[in-house]
Enzyme design. Structure first.
Site, PDB file in Angstrom:
ATOM      1  CD  GLU A   1      -2.767  -1.167   2.482  1.00 54.42           C
ATOM      2  OE1 GLU A   1      -3.988  -1.320   2.466  1.00 54.42           O
ATOM      3  OE2 GLU A   1      -2.118  -1.160   3.547  1.00 54.42           O
TER       4      GLU A   1
ATOM      5  CG  ASP B   1     -12.784  -5.963  -0.520  1.00 52.46           C
ATOM      6  OD1 ASP B   1     -11.678  -5.497  -0.184  1.00 52.46           O
ATOM      7  OD2 ASP B   1     -13.701  -6.172   0.293  1.00 52.46           O
TER       8      ASP B   1
END
Ligand code: SAH
Length: 247
Positions: free
Chosen positions: A12, A214
């Site tokens: 990330e 998601d």
């Protein structure tokens, strides 16, 4: 001015690490704290690993060992708000620990002795502007074929409510149960509200950027590493570059 930047996974913040200059690495408690200069500002980057305990200890170490003026978290999250799509951005306004339940001694979600259910972040207009600026220039900053891999077309940003807990959420039932309890929830992840608590207790301004990876459903098992590496870390780089130019 020194800023702490936390992600849960290395992927990330990979792009931020690439940009970091004058790097000094401090190894403490199984974590690497990367101190250096990022886009002209003094920063300390660290990935905490997943979950509330991992992120809380990392944040505590960060605050105690480096003199920081603020902390920013950047990472991925599952959507709870049906309006959110993969690639959209939630700038956290309120954060709850959705698995905190000391009832009947305390109301559900209340953190014992803090008299606090949700944690509010600082109202960070510069971060909102930096994110808007990034979204306005999205097609120049994120390669079209990479965005297409994850069906990201025209991403948007909202200021919203983030739920954190030590659970990966991947079912419709679980989403419905969370939304029944906290209807205004926008996304779910595993660290934000723990970091918010530590920052609240130490009185350090905290902001959080969550990129939807998601939909927290049965098909949540996307290629997270790829998403974090190829999408989320590029978002973080572009947004924080804008942000640092403003502050
Ligand atoms: N890399 C893993 C999944 C990562 S998900 C895999 O290969 O399957 C866990 C991390 O992403 C945590 O740091 C959490 O904060 C965030 N996250 C993303 N979607 C989530 C969801 N649906 N539920 C909980 N955490 C989620």
């Amino acid at each position: 001015m020194k800023i702490g930047i936390i992600s849960a996974m290395r992927e990330e913040m990979q792009e931020l690490l690439h940009e970091l200059q004058n790097v000094r690495v401090h190894h403490k408690g199984k974590r690497d704290y990367y101190e250096g200069i990022l886009f002209g500002k003094e920063v300390v980057l660290v990935f905490s690993r997943w979950g509330k305990v991992a992120s809380a200890v990392t944040t505590t170490q960060l605050i105690n060992d480096f003199e920081l003026d603020e902390i920013i978290f950047t990472g991925v999250a599952g959507a709870l708000n049906a309006e959110l799509n993969i690639g959209d951005i939630v700038i956290g306004k309120t954060l709850f620990q959705h698995d905190m339940d000391a009832s009947p001694l305390y109301p559900k979600f209340e953190i014992p002795l803090l008299n606090q259910q949700g944690f509010e972040t600082v109202s960070n207009q510069h971060l909102i502007d930096a994110t808007k600026d990034f979204l306005n220039n999205f097609t120049q900053l994120i390669p079209t074929e990479k965005a297409a891999t994850f069906k990201i077309i025209r991403p948007k940003m909202i200021k919203g409510t983030i739920l954190s807990g030590d659970q990966f959420i991947s079912s419709k039932e679980k989403i419905e149960s969370l939304l029944k309890q906290i209807p205004q929830a926008d996304c779910v992840e595993m660290e934000g509200a723990a970091i918010a608590q530590v920052c609240f207790e130490y009185n350090i301004p905290f902001s959080i950027i969550r990129i939807i990876s998601d939909k927290a459903m049965d098909n949540s098992h996307i290629d997270f590493q790829k998403f974090a590496d190829e999408i989320a870390s590029h978002y973080a780089k572009a947004i924080l570059k804008n942000y640092f130019s403003q502050i």
